[in-house]
Design an enzyme around this catalytic site. Sequence first.
Site, PDB file in Angstrom:
ATOM      1  CB  CYS A  51      -0.916  -0.009   1.221  1.00  0.00           C
ATOM      2  SG  CYS A  51      -2.046   1.391   1.251  1.00  0.00           S
ATOM      3  CB  CYS A  55      -1.670   3.680   8.135  1.00  0.00           C
ATOM      4  SG  CYS A  55      -2.728   4.244   6.788  1.00  0.00           S
ATOM      5  CB  CYS A  58      -1.091  -0.354   8.241  1.00  0.00           C
ATOM      6  SG  CYS A  58      -1.970  -1.570   7.228  1.00  0.00           S
ATOM      7  CB  CYS A  95     -15.871  -7.092   6.771  1.00  0.00           C
ATOM      8  SG  CYS A  95     -17.198  -6.972   7.978  1.00  0.00           S
ATOM      9  CB  CYS A 126     -18.741  -4.442   5.520  1.00  0.00           C
ATOM     10  SG  CYS A 126     -17.803  -2.966   6.016  1.00  0.00           S
ATOM     11  CB  CYS A 186     -18.236   0.184   9.157  1.00  0.00           C
ATOM     12  SG  CYS A 186     -17.115  -0.621  10.319  1.00  0.00           S
ATOM     13  NE  ARG A 258     -17.723  -5.328  13.821  1.00  0.00           N
ATOM     14  CZ  ARG A 258     -18.004  -4.644  12.705  1.00  0.00           C
ATOM     15  NH1 ARG A 258     -17.055  -3.994  12.082  1.00  0.00           N
ATOM     16  NH2 ARG A 258     -19.217  -4.621  12.220  1.00  0.00           N
TER      17      ARG A 258
END
Length: 314
Positions: A51, A55, A58, A95, A126, A186, A258
């Site tokens: 990616c 972040c 991550c 998801c 999702c 979400c 959640r």
Amino acid sequence: MAEKISFNDALGIFNRPFFTLLYDAHTIHRNNFDEQLIQISTLLSLKTGGCSEDCAYCAQSAKNGRKAPKQPMISKDTVMEAAQKAKENGSSRFCMSMSGRSPSDEEFEYVCDVIKSVKSLGLETCVTLGFLSHDQVKKLKEAGLDYYNHNVDTSADFYQNIVTTRSIDDRLNTIEMVQNAGINVCSGGIIGMGETNEDRVKMLVMLANLPTPPLSVPINRLVKIPCTPLENVPDVDNFDFIRTIALARILMPTSYVRLSAGRDSMSEEMQALCFFAGANSMFSGDKLLTVPNAPLPQDITMMHKMNLKEAMCA
Ligand code: DTB
């Protein structure tokens, strides 16, 4: 919807005596939900790693020192098999995540096709695909997507300590676009990245004060991924984590809160307090995206001990 909440009022709630906070949160929980029901989702990574975003938490950022566990797009057969298994194991929502800042046209068409097929199994869907164009949002709605996951991650003030390749306003714009198209959002964050309790409160105030608060609010406890900038960050205090869950429940009384990543390293009793504080959703299945999740047999035993049952799709 509820009136706008100020940061000071929310901080006051967060700092209530612990049992008062828990009692208040649980009362609101019981007024809005059956407190014995837990909504269960299963997560699958369609495409992993490589990616371009940075972040700090991550495993999938190409910018983090780690050789990310790169996995190209998986086949539709593999997705359908996983979705079927998730359904058999009690999940009501499936998801799917795709690494990257935003999907290519080809990836996007594939995801829309997969959404339709997963829905045909009777599961809610999702997806989390990063940034979207207006046209893509429209197509996701047409494909029947139920939820779009797009976390705000942390407070606006702390955001640049965690991600520099985008701003929180970029995230909020996508959330608005998705909600305007009639897709549920979400959106939540990660606790334990070095942010303060004030940041945690600010993040929840930001979510609660959206024109429509997210229907699903994942609260993740940071899973420290080796070779990421956050690998050695101090642990979040359990009581502060539980207070965060309780505040989420109080500020967003009708949302599903959640208890997300990090559950595999929480005791059953810790999870019990999180559920009592208002969490009513969790991920089930052996794996999250790249890290292990609490094993299913263990979750079944835990739920049994607390007389919890999985919530079925409406
Ligand atoms: C969310 O808030 N948590 C999920 C989901 N939304 C996409 C992701 C958890 C990932 C945990 C770390 C990993 O598996 O790499």
